[in-house]
Design a protein around this motif. Structure first.
Motif, PDB file in Angstrom:
ATOM      1  N   ILE A  30       0.637  -1.695   0.300  1.00 14.51           N
ATOM      2  CA  ILE A  30      -0.204   0.371  -0.027  1.00 14.51           C
ATOM      3  C   ILE A  30       0.645   1.072   0.024  1.00 14.51           C
ATOM      4  CG2 ILE A  30      -1.546   1.278   1.229  1.00 14.51           C
ATOM      5  CD1 ILE A  30      -3.401  -1.279  -0.316  1.00 14.51           C
ATOM      6  N   ARG A  31       1.197   2.057  -0.661  1.00 19.42           N
ATOM      7  CA  ARG A  31       1.473   2.870  -0.952  1.00 19.42           C
ATOM      8  C   ARG A  31       1.151   4.457  -1.103  1.00 19.42           C
ATOM      9  NH1 ARG A  31       2.608  -0.084  -6.166  1.00 19.42           N
ATOM     10  NH2 ARG A  31       0.276   1.309  -6.459  1.00 19.42           N
ATOM     11  N   ASN A  32      -0.372   4.698  -0.844  1.00 18.95           N
ATOM     12  CA  ASN A  32      -0.369   6.307  -0.608  1.00 18.95           C
ATOM     13  C   ASN A  32      -0.975   6.458   0.939  1.00 18.95           C
ATOM     14  OD1 ASN A  32      -1.440   8.254  -1.935  1.00 18.95           O
ATOM     15  ND2 ASN A  32      -2.736   8.400  -2.200  1.00 18.95           N
ATOM     16  N   GLU A  33       0.406   6.032   1.474  1.00 24.42           N
ATOM     17  CA  GLU A  33       0.003   6.144   2.704  1.00 24.42           C
ATOM     18  C   GLU A  33       0.000   7.822   3.706  1.00 24.42           C
ATOM     19  OE1 GLU A  33      -0.314   4.442   5.646  1.00 24.42           O
ATOM     20  OE2 GLU A  33       0.522   2.530   3.672  1.00 24.42           O
ATOM     21  N   ASP A  34      -0.653   8.409   4.666  1.00 27.15           N
ATOM     22  CA  ASP A  34      -0.891   9.692   5.242  1.00 27.15           C
ATOM     23  C   ASP A  34       0.270  10.594   5.603  1.00 27.15           C
ATOM     24  OD1 ASP A  34      -3.579  10.994   6.138  1.00 27.15           O
ATOM     25  OD2 ASP A  34      -2.296  10.974   7.621  1.00 27.15           O
ATOM     26  N   ILE A  62       4.741  10.638 -10.030  1.00 26.31           N
ATOM     27  CA  ILE A  62       5.564  10.344  -7.935  1.00 26.31           C
ATOM     28  C   ILE A  62       7.046   9.437  -8.012  1.00 26.31           C
ATOM     29  CG2 ILE A  62       4.195  10.652  -5.421  1.00 26.31           C
ATOM     30  CD1 ILE A  62       3.768  13.004  -7.698  1.00 26.31           C
ATOM     31  N   ASN A  85       1.688  17.431   4.021  1.00 26.14           N
ATOM     32  CA  ASN A  85       0.695  18.268   3.032  1.00 26.14           C
ATOM     33  C   ASN A  85       0.191  19.958   3.590  1.00 26.14           C
ATOM     34  OD1 ASN A  85      -0.514  17.183   0.722  1.00 26.14           O
ATOM     35  ND2 ASN A  85      -1.193  15.675   1.913  1.00 26.14           N
ATOM     36  N   GLU A 111      -0.039  14.000   6.495  1.00 25.14           N
ATOM     37  CA  GLU A 111      -0.494  15.156   7.450  1.00 25.14           C
ATOM     38  C   GLU A 111       0.398  16.645   6.960  1.00 25.14           C
ATOM     39  OE1 GLU A 111      -3.763  17.235   6.641  1.00 25.14           O
ATOM     40  OE2 GLU A 111      -3.802  15.018   6.766  1.00 25.14           O
ATOM     41  N   LYS A 143       2.118  16.659  -6.611  1.00 27.41           N
ATOM     42  CA  LYS A 143       0.870  16.011  -6.441  1.00 27.41           C
ATOM     43  C   LYS A 143      -0.211  17.323  -6.178  1.00 27.41           C
ATOM     44  CE  LYS A 143      -1.524  12.060  -4.232  1.00 27.41           C
ATOM     45  NZ  LYS A 143      -1.459  10.621  -3.500  1.00 27.41           N
ATOM     46  N   TRP A 144       0.049  18.403  -5.437  1.00 21.87           N
ATOM     47  CA  TRP A 144      -0.773  19.684  -5.364  1.00 21.87           C
ATOM     48  C   TRP A 144      -0.838  20.281  -6.243  1.00 21.87           C
ATOM     49  CZ3 TRP A 144      -4.527  20.669  -2.343  1.00 21.87           C
ATOM     50  CH2 TRP A 144      -4.688  19.951  -1.398  1.00 21.87           C
TER      51      TRP A 144
END
Lengths: 422, 422
Positions: A15-19, A225, A24, A21, A214-215
């Protein structure tokens, strides 16, 4: 470990899309500041993050000349040799506008147009990556992009790494900004007084750069990415364990998160490889990084067959795949997912990283299941062309009206009906 | 308005990446729930958002047969005619694996491999878009994708729109999920008990679907973030104002945010067009939507020359561009940014939306500056191939070592040196 054990491990970890925050929030703030305050924000962030007070955001001609003297003639020659090969390969990727005439009165086509402007992020600071300059700039140039700018963080002395500058000069990029991090991505995406807005941003970077890309994605195009770098070597008895160990270590030295994996059908090879890795690691200059990478992500997997090895490769979808097996060219059809495939005992990853010709910007972390190496196709876009005669439109008019009505789009139907009446 | 006034307006309005905090939070929550609770979450969200209690997440063969009877024979024939043309055009986009032999002992190449699995989002509920099914499925099929699944929200009666189902059956898609919204995107990205994980998600959707695609991007591939639809017509005296008005209205009926813009060199044409728009609007079935779209985003711009018109077009970078000018084919070289170009008086946008052959999934909101229409190239990925002989590697060994050392990657250098010694 066995193939089965490795497969279980793969399935647990993928699972690549870790949080993220904190990153971000920080990146959103940086982007906002750069959009509002422009150059002023770039200078402030460079002072804050790179501890350098910039008086000029762009590299001068004098700085480039100074760099060329520092790097020396053998480096310049090596770069020119790399440029020649990289150009040669990417020339093969050129696409042409085409037109077809499928039936009377109908012309359809696809127009290929280079992007107007591209910004290339080149990591800097402690490490220097002149090869990043070549691999990102050359396909853009061959695509026909007219405005190409590089942005890269400065060293502690306020200068850009001389190897990076020389590579940029050799490929003919004139605009080089001394800005790194998320602020550089924001500047390229929205423009500042000094930094020209571009339509696409490419190039690797740290977690902040990746997050910023990404933003801004959607307002500008981005390449991909990129995650930590990976190598997977598939080896049979014909493989040279000394070479394979050196290649695994070359991957491991990138950073602590890099993965070096070997899948082999031979217990003997696995043992020899293990020994070679230990031995070569002792004398490696970047030993600390290599040790940590090998300890955490390094794997030697022994499978019962090459078929099982290829199955694991396709599940792993490695960035770099070396097929150190007999008749490697004939094994190509077994590989579905990989960024680049290196065939035989004399095609090590480092060859492709710098000089073979194909791009070294490759899909990481299993994204070779859906992504391609960076290429000329990333710097052009296509436009469809449609030309129908009155008679040709008349022939298909009823079918169009039928589908438009089924979708409840009556003005669509009317735009056809109004022509049919006449 | 004049060309200058329109240019100023364009430059003021062109920031796309607005803050969408509420949607963002909601979508993240939905993704999390689907990852944790799987099918259970899909059923719960469908009850909450679509007000339907699903007992089965997939469409049955009986439901497809029922749909075919509802839609009738003329619709099936129209769909078959569309499929034929769309297939024909996309066949031209097939790419082949290639190999080159640039020098002795060196083989380089690019392997083209279809994606393993693709999920197609088809909007549903009130409106039905069978054309979305064709335009997304056919290029994936031609690319060679083996696993193709469609997901679409159900109607109030718990069934999928019969036109959508019939289109899916005609292109040969067997797996159709009755799930819409961000939850559908999450299910395709991470998999549930019923929904198979895919490697790429394509297809249009509302703000929640778009946001979800942005979130899962990286874990899976996505096509593009689509905005409201746009048309730009460039017209000279040769253009038929009645046709042009009908085409602008066909765009405006999509939704209140759609843009219908005409740029003309002729005051007379502008006046005639204005009258036609008023007249045709009166009798339009989707009058309320059209009026609002025309009032807010509709523009008639009068420029001093066609050159000025093309300049504005390239700045606008419209999704659909109609060149209703004399000798339109000769004007193609003036256009840099557009999703699709429709040439002449008899090539209206609706023709391309349904049946001409090229894809109707096009870059919106100015993204045709860097994006292409959906195509076969979106459903394959490339892998580089590198094969050097020992002698060929030896020739370039020193150059590689020089660059690797300049980058401080000494194990890279060593992986070459170790082969050179032998």
């Amino acid at each position: 470990m066995t193939g089965k054990e490795y497969q279980a491990e793969l399935r647990n970890n993928r699972i690549r899309n870790e949080d993220t925050e904190t990153i971000n929030r920080s990146v959103r703030d940086i982007i906002q500041q750069v959009r509002e305050r422009g150059d002023e924000a770039l200078v402030a962030y460079t002072a804050k993050f790179d501890h350098v007070q910039l008086t000029n955001l762009t590299v001068s001609i004098e700085e480039i000349e100074e760099a060329r003297e520092i790097v020396g003639e053998s480096f310049i020659q090596a770069i020119q040799s790399a440029i020649k090969n990289i150009k040669g390969f990417h020339e093969e990727q050129r696409e042409k506008t085409w037109l077809t005439n499928p039936s009377d009165g109908v012309m359809l086509g696809q127009k290929v147009t280079p992007l107007e402007s591209v910004g290339i992020y080149v990591p800097g600071g402690k490490a220097a990556y002149p090869s990043t300059v070549l691999m990102n700039t050359i396909p853009a140039k061959i695509a026909g992009v007219k405005q190409i700018a590089i942005t890269t963080p400065v060293q502690e002395d306020g200068k850009v790494n001389p190897y990076v500058l020389t590579a940029a000069a050799e490929v003919g990029v004139e605009t080089i900004y001394k800005v790194g991090g998320a602020q550089a991505v924001a500047a390229l995406a929205y423009g500042t007084e000094t930094v020209g807005k571009v339509v696409k941003i490419v190039g690797p970077g740290n977690a902040y750069v990746a997050c910023a890309k990404k933003w801004v994605f959607g307002d500008v195009a981005i390449d991909m990415i990129a995650g930590p770098s990976e190598i997977c070597i598939v080896a049979d008895e014909s493989a040279n364990p000394k070479y394979a160990a050196a290649d695994l270590l070359s991957q491991a030295e990138h950073d602590e998160l890099a993965s070096a994996i070997c899948i082999t059908t031979s217990d003997l090879f696995a043992e020899a490889l293990q020994l070679e890795i230990q031995q070569q690691m002792e004398s490696a200059e970047r030993k600390a990084i290599i040790e940590q990478s090998i300890a955490n992500q390094g794997r030697i997997v022994v499978t019962e067959s090459l078929a099982e090895a290829y199955e694991l490769v396709n599940e792993l979808a490695p960035e770099h795949l070396q097929l150190m097996v007999e008749n490697p060219m004939e094994k190509l059809s077994n590989i579905k997912n990989a960024g680049a495939i290196f065939l035989g005992n004399h095609s090590p990853e480092a060859l492709g990283d710098y000089l073979a010709g194909p791009n070294h910007t490759l899909p990481t972390s299993g994204t070779s299941t859906f992504s391609s190496p960076l290429g000329v196709y990333d710097f052009v876009k296509k436009t469809s062309i449609i030309h129908y005669s009155a008679a040709a439109l008349n022939e298909v008019a009823d079918d169009i009206i039928t589908i438009a009505n089924a979708e409840g789009l009556y003005a669509h139907a009317n735009s056809i009906a109004i022509r049919k009446e006449n």
